[in-house]
Design a protein around this motif. Sequence first.
Motif, PDB file in Angstrom:
ATOM      1  N   ASP A   1     -10.830  -6.398   4.581  1.00  0.00           N
ATOM      2  CA  ASP A   1     -11.821  -5.349   4.803  1.00  0.00           C
ATOM      3  C   ASP A   1     -13.206  -5.735   4.297  1.00  0.00           C
ATOM      4  O   ASP A   1     -13.346  -6.297   3.215  1.00  0.00           O
ATOM      5  CB  ASP A   1     -11.381  -4.062   4.087  1.00  0.00           C
TER       6      ASP A   1
ATOM      7  N   HIS B   1     -12.171  -3.502   9.271  1.00  0.00           N
ATOM      8  CA  HIS B   1     -10.872  -4.104   8.995  1.00  0.00           C
ATOM      9  C   HIS B   1     -10.702  -5.223  10.000  1.00  0.00           C
ATOM     10  O   HIS B   1     -10.737  -5.015  11.198  1.00  0.00           O
ATOM     11  CB  HIS B   1      -9.770  -3.054   9.139  1.00  0.00           C
TER      12      HIS B   1
ATOM     13  N   HIS C   1     -15.854   0.994   7.138  1.00  0.00           N
ATOM     14  CA  HIS C   1     -15.650  -0.406   6.754  1.00  0.00           C
ATOM     15  C   HIS C   1     -15.069  -1.132   7.957  1.00  0.00           C
ATOM     16  O   HIS C   1     -14.536  -0.504   8.867  1.00  0.00           O
ATOM     17  CB  HIS C   1     -14.702  -0.518   5.548  1.00  0.00           C
TER      18      HIS C   1
ATOM     19  N   HIS D   1      -1.330  -4.230   3.509  1.00  0.00           N
ATOM     20  CA  HIS D   1      -2.619  -4.373   4.181  1.00  0.00           C
ATOM     21  C   HIS D   1      -2.580  -5.591   5.092  1.00  0.00           C
ATOM     22  O   HIS D   1      -2.427  -6.715   4.623  1.00  0.00           O
ATOM     23  CB  HIS D   1      -3.740  -4.489   3.143  1.00  0.00           C
TER      24      HIS D   1
ATOM     25  N   ARG E   1       0.794  -1.229   0.000  1.00  0.00           N
ATOM     26  CA  ARG E   1       0.000   0.000   0.000  1.00  0.00           C
ATOM     27  C   ARG E   1       0.823   1.275   0.000  1.00  0.00           C
ATOM     28  O   ARG E   1       1.851   1.354   0.665  1.00  0.00           O
ATOM     29  CB  ARG E   1      -0.891   0.030   1.242  1.00  0.00           C
TER      30      ARG E   1
HETATM   31 ZN   LIG Z   1      -8.116  -2.837   6.250  1.00  0.00          ZN
END
Ligand SMILES: [Zn+2]
Length: 465
Positions: A368, A444, A442, A364, A353
């Motif tokens: 997610d 994670h 969201h 990551h 990322r």
């Molecule tokens: Zn995430």
Amino acid sequence: MKARTRFWLLCILALIVFPFSSVTAQESGPVYVVQPGDTLTAIALIFGTTVEALVVANNIDDPSLLIPGMELIIPGYEEISGVLTIREIGYGETLSSLSFRYGVPSESLAHLNRVISPGRIYAGQPLILVETESDIPALLKDSLLLPRIGESKLELAVRTGTSPWSLTTLSQTEIRMWVVPGIPLVVPGGGQWAGALPHPILSVEVEPLPAVQGRTTVVRLELNQPGWVEGHLEDRRLNFFPLDSHQWVALQGIHALADPGLYDLEVQLYTSEGGEMTFAFSQPVRVREGGYGFETINGVPAETIDPGVVEPEEEMVASLLSPATPQRYWEDAFQFPSDYYTDSFVSVFGTRRSYNYGAYHYYHTGLDFYGSGVPILTPSPGRVVFTGSLAVRGNATYIDHGWGVYSGYFHQSEIYVSEGDFVDTGQVIGKVGGTGRSTGPHLHWEIWVGGVPVDPLEWVEKVFP
Ligand SMILES: [Zn+2]
């Protein structure tokens, strides 16, 4: 008949009986069975020979016509006979143990594989081996068949799924079996079993092999007698726990950014916890690439990528998740922590990322899920070890599942549990939000194993260990 005529007749006869040897195919040597996609050039390269030598040895008319299933004699190894196969070797296997198992001299295996340092054979290394038609039963080729203390031939047969008859046959052929712990197999001529893992370790299994970046590695040890097991993968201490009096297992995550290559896996055996060390063995294990992609995320709050904020938070989490609770709370595969997912995820584990147009320093560390304000569900039983608000993670919860396995939930809008709570599968622990380093609501979800984040999907797909 005149003497001169007789001489010429003999010459002609000799030519009929002994034709020019240069045009005949070679008749001895190991055989390779052509696989789909093989070419003569590739085969020559694998076995250290040339296309010309292969053509001559096999009397090939048209080198472009290579049919899968065709048997090719591989020139240059006349001392070997049998079918050549290639497989990745397991932990604890050495040239001498393979030599014994396959009934081929270790010098021949070294020659076939162009091995210069037999001591540096690593677990997961692809080696050319020879399947011979010897009398060694398949079970000996597949496993280290070693009896336990006091185990009779019948018990050994039952445990290894073979018949007492085949073990008796064994003792009458080229291998004699002795039901004596420590000296399990004796070959004629007085040579002892040459495996690298002697008494009292029956076997060490490393799965998967090669190990994979970002995946969970399972190390399983079977002992001949009760004992205490410890181990290290490079400089990381493994969390070994007993399954029963003879079986030990350790789960270890491989860092998603670990350099592909060789890592030393060491196992040590002690008489008891804190007791005397009786045995240590080390062998490199190969780690391969996980095949992760790249993604760019722009517009996250600047302070969430400030090293002065990120680093202390990472250190706090690493020390929180480093202890390994001896009790294992899970029995089944993990469930998804959210009902709100279709067949795609916002982002998957391991992706390299870049944040706010920066370099790809990050990756990551979780999986997610879509959804805003939807419930977060416990995927597997465990004890809550952290709840609170963090700069990067936002409102976060961590659950200890035992054996060094933890799960984490970030960016929550609400947290419903507290430190010390025991939570069960399906229990609602909070709600999905967009707090912390996030560009929108969201969930994670992370899983840590042995102090390293791993791909959570494999914990949903299979039951560990
Ligand atoms: Zn995430």
